[in-house]
Scaffold this motif. Structure first.
Motif, PDB file in Angstrom:
ATOM      1  N   VAL A  15      28.445  57.383 -66.025  1.00  0.00           N
ATOM      2  CA  VAL A  15      28.641  57.901 -64.404  1.00  0.00           C
ATOM      3  C   VAL A  15      27.543  57.089 -63.749  1.00  0.00           C
ATOM      4  N   ASP A  16      26.264  57.042 -64.169  1.00  0.00           N
ATOM      5  CA  ASP A  16      25.078  56.266 -63.549  1.00  0.00           C
ATOM      6  C   ASP A  16      25.469  54.851 -63.560  1.00  0.00           C
ATOM      7  N   LEU A  17      25.991  54.292 -64.631  1.00  0.00           N
ATOM      8  CA  LEU A  17      26.298  53.063 -64.645  1.00  0.00           C
ATOM      9  C   LEU A  17      27.506  52.626 -63.841  1.00  0.00           C
ATOM     10  N   ALA A  18      28.407  53.456 -63.599  1.00  0.00           N
ATOM     11  CA  ALA A  18      29.550  53.168 -62.706  1.00  0.00           C
ATOM     12  C   ALA A  18      29.169  53.322 -61.339  1.00  0.00           C
ATOM     13  N   THR A  19      28.241  54.051 -60.895  1.00  0.00           N
ATOM     14  CA  THR A  19      27.633  53.922 -59.597  1.00  0.00           C
ATOM     15  C   THR A  19      26.904  52.348 -59.222  1.00  0.00           C
ATOM     16  N   GLU A  20      26.781  51.496 -60.199  1.00  0.00           N
ATOM     17  CA  GLU A  20      25.976  50.532 -59.872  1.00  0.00           C
ATOM     18  C   GLU A  20      26.976  49.258 -60.246  1.00  0.00           C
ATOM     19  N   TYR A  21      28.129  49.718 -60.746  1.00  0.00           N
ATOM     20  CA  TYR A  21      29.225  48.609 -61.221  1.00  0.00           C
ATOM     21  C   TYR A  21      29.602  47.525 -60.127  1.00  0.00           C
ATOM     22  N   ASP A  22      30.074  48.079 -58.857  1.00  0.00           N
ATOM     23  CA  ASP A  22      30.409  47.255 -57.982  1.00  0.00           C
ATOM     24  C   ASP A  22      29.379  46.360 -57.416  1.00  0.00           C
ATOM     25  N   SER A  23      28.218  46.551 -57.357  1.00  0.00           N
ATOM     26  CA  SER A  23      27.117  45.898 -56.799  1.00  0.00           C
ATOM     27  C   SER A  23      26.943  44.847 -57.741  1.00  0.00           C
ATOM     28  N   GLY A  24      27.263  45.007 -59.162  1.00  0.00           N
ATOM     29  CA  GLY A  24      26.959  44.232 -60.076  1.00  0.00           C
ATOM     30  C   GLY A  24      25.792  44.498 -60.858  1.00  0.00           C
ATOM     31  N   GLY A  25      25.101  45.560 -60.547  1.00  0.00           N
ATOM     32  CA  GLY A  25      23.647  46.060 -60.840  1.00  0.00           C
ATOM     33  C   GLY A  25      23.774  46.332 -62.405  1.00  0.00           C
ATOM     34  N   LYS A  26      22.729  46.262 -63.103  1.00  0.00           N
ATOM     35  CA  LYS A  26      22.517  46.748 -64.315  1.00  0.00           C
ATOM     36  C   LYS A  26      21.511  47.761 -64.347  1.00  0.00           C
ATOM     37  N   LEU A  27      21.320  48.489 -65.535  1.00  0.00           N
ATOM     38  CA  LEU A  27      20.438  49.505 -65.453  1.00  0.00           C
ATOM     39  C   LEU A  27      19.606  49.483 -66.672  1.00  0.00           C
ATOM     40  N   SER A  28      18.401  49.715 -66.862  1.00  0.00           N
ATOM     41  CA  SER A  28      17.730  49.762 -68.014  1.00  0.00           C
ATOM     42  C   SER A  28      17.767  51.110 -68.726  1.00  0.00           C
ATOM     43  N   LEU A  43      18.763  58.463 -75.446  1.00  0.00           N
ATOM     44  CA  LEU A  43      19.710  57.446 -74.676  1.00  0.00           C
ATOM     45  C   LEU A  43      20.056  56.221 -75.332  1.00  0.00           C
ATOM     46  N   GLU A  44      19.015  55.763 -76.119  1.00  0.00           N
ATOM     47  CA  GLU A  44      19.038  54.600 -76.686  1.00  0.00           C
ATOM     48  C   GLU A  44      20.021  54.594 -77.893  1.00  0.00           C
ATOM     49  N   GLN A  45      20.160  55.773 -78.581  1.00  0.00           N
ATOM     50  CA  GLN A  45      21.164  56.356 -79.661  1.00  0.00           C
ATOM     51  C   GLN A  45      22.736  56.227 -79.213  1.00  0.00           C
ATOM     52  N   LEU A  46      22.668  56.893 -77.728  1.00  0.00           N
ATOM     53  CA  LEU A  46      23.797  56.606 -77.183  1.00  0.00           C
ATOM     54  C   LEU A  46      24.407  55.566 -76.647  1.00  0.00           C
ATOM     55  N   ILE A  47      23.522  54.749 -76.055  1.00  0.00           N
ATOM     56  CA  ILE A  47      24.141  53.466 -75.594  1.00  0.00           C
ATOM     57  C   ILE A  47      24.482  52.452 -76.748  1.00  0.00           C
ATOM     58  N   ALA A  48      23.925  52.731 -77.863  1.00  0.00           N
ATOM     59  CA  ALA A  48      24.280  51.922 -78.864  1.00  0.00           C
ATOM     60  C   ALA A  48      25.711  52.344 -79.568  1.00  0.00           C
ATOM     61  N   LEU A  49      26.124  53.672 -79.420  1.00  0.00           N
ATOM     62  CA  LEU A  49      27.435  53.983 -79.812  1.00  0.00           C
ATOM     63  C   LEU A  49      28.453  53.422 -78.863  1.00  0.00           C
ATOM     64  N   LEU A  50      28.194  53.649 -77.319  1.00  0.00           N
ATOM     65  CA  LEU A  50      28.894  53.067 -76.320  1.00  0.00           C
ATOM     66  C   LEU A  50      28.957  51.635 -76.379  1.00  0.00           C
ATOM     67  N   LYS A  51      28.074  51.003 -76.772  1.00  0.00           N
ATOM     68  CA  LYS A  51      27.997  49.184 -77.028  1.00  0.00           C
ATOM     69  C   LYS A  51      29.014  48.862 -78.114  1.00  0.00           C
ATOM     70  N   LYS A  52      28.689  49.786 -79.408  1.00  0.00           N
ATOM     71  CA  LYS A  52      29.812  49.285 -80.350  1.00  0.00           C
ATOM     72  C   LYS A  52      31.032  49.929 -80.019  1.00  0.00           C
ATOM     73  N   SER A  53      31.543  50.480 -79.116  1.00  0.00           N
ATOM     74  CA  SER A  53      32.744  50.968 -78.909  1.00  0.00           C
ATOM     75  C   SER A  53      33.207  50.142 -77.764  1.00  0.00           C
ATOM     76  N   HIS A  54      32.602  48.995 -77.324  1.00  0.00           N
ATOM     77  CA  HIS A  54      33.025  48.151 -76.246  1.00  0.00           C
ATOM     78  C   HIS A  54      33.048  48.650 -74.775  1.00  0.00           C
ATOM     79  N   LEU A  55      32.207  49.820 -74.721  1.00  0.00           N
ATOM     80  CA  LEU A  55      32.294  50.492 -73.337  1.00  0.00           C
ATOM     81  C   LEU A  55      30.990  50.093 -72.563  1.00  0.00           C
ATOM     82  N   VAL A  56      29.950  49.550 -72.909  1.00  0.00           N
ATOM     83  CA  VAL A  56      28.886  49.091 -72.445  1.00  0.00           C
ATOM     84  C   VAL A  56      28.676  47.762 -72.896  1.00  0.00           C
ATOM     85  N   SER A  57      27.986  46.988 -72.234  1.00  0.00           N
ATOM     86  CA  SER A  57      27.461  45.569 -72.674  1.00  0.00           C
ATOM     87  C   SER A  57      25.994  45.629 -72.189  1.00  0.00           C
ATOM     88  N   ALA A  58      25.260  44.664 -72.798  1.00  0.00           N
ATOM     89  CA  ALA A  58      23.907  44.484 -72.652  1.00  0.00           C
ATOM     90  C   ALA A  58      23.635  42.892 -72.413  1.00  0.00           C
TER      91      ALA A  58
END
Length: 145
Positions: A15-28, A43-58
């Protein structure tokens, strides 16, 4: 169905990443951790799972960070929870992977579990990360008033 912290915290991060989506912003991960009050290492572990599922990119570098890999209206809560939790089954006997329960065909409660699972699945698949982000933004605005 009881969500673990994986599902709850992962949804908060999405949800936090979604709030930045329209502005093209990225969050660390550090920004997400601070904004949502989630442990950096967890959070690192969770982001890795989301990245593996192609829901998040880095992206790396000074302007790097994490972002949603597709528009928030194209990501359902069900997708996120499946990536983080695996199954979203209320009870084992309604899971799509099957069950070892010997009473599955004669269980008096199974029809109820199936109805509940259908409703849960319907909500999870019809609610998008955009919906959650919009609700989150409205909630934050109400708290400022």
């Amino acid at each position: 169905m009881k969500l673990s912290t994986k599902g709850r915290y992962g949804l908060k991060a999405m949800v936090d990443l979604a709030t930045e989506y329209d502005s093209g912003g990225k969050l660390s991960i550090a920004q997400l951790s601070e904004r949502q009050g989630i442990s950096y290492s967890y959070l690192e572990q969770l982001i890795a799972l989301l990245k593996k599922s192609h829901l998040v990119s880095a992206s790396r570098g000074a302007a790097g960070g994490y972002k949603l890999s597709k528009p928030p209206e194209a990501i359902t809560v069900g997708e996120v929870l499946k990536a983080l939790e695996g199954s979203t089954a209320l009870v084992e006997c309604v899971d799509t992977c099957g069950t070892d329960c010997e009473n599955v065909c004669s269980c008096a409660a199974r029809p109820l579990w199936l109805k509940l699972q259908q409703r849960i699945d319907s909500v999870l698949e019809s609610t998008t990360i955009r919906d959650m982000a919009n609700d989150y933004i409205m909630q934050k605005e109400r708290n400022l008033d």
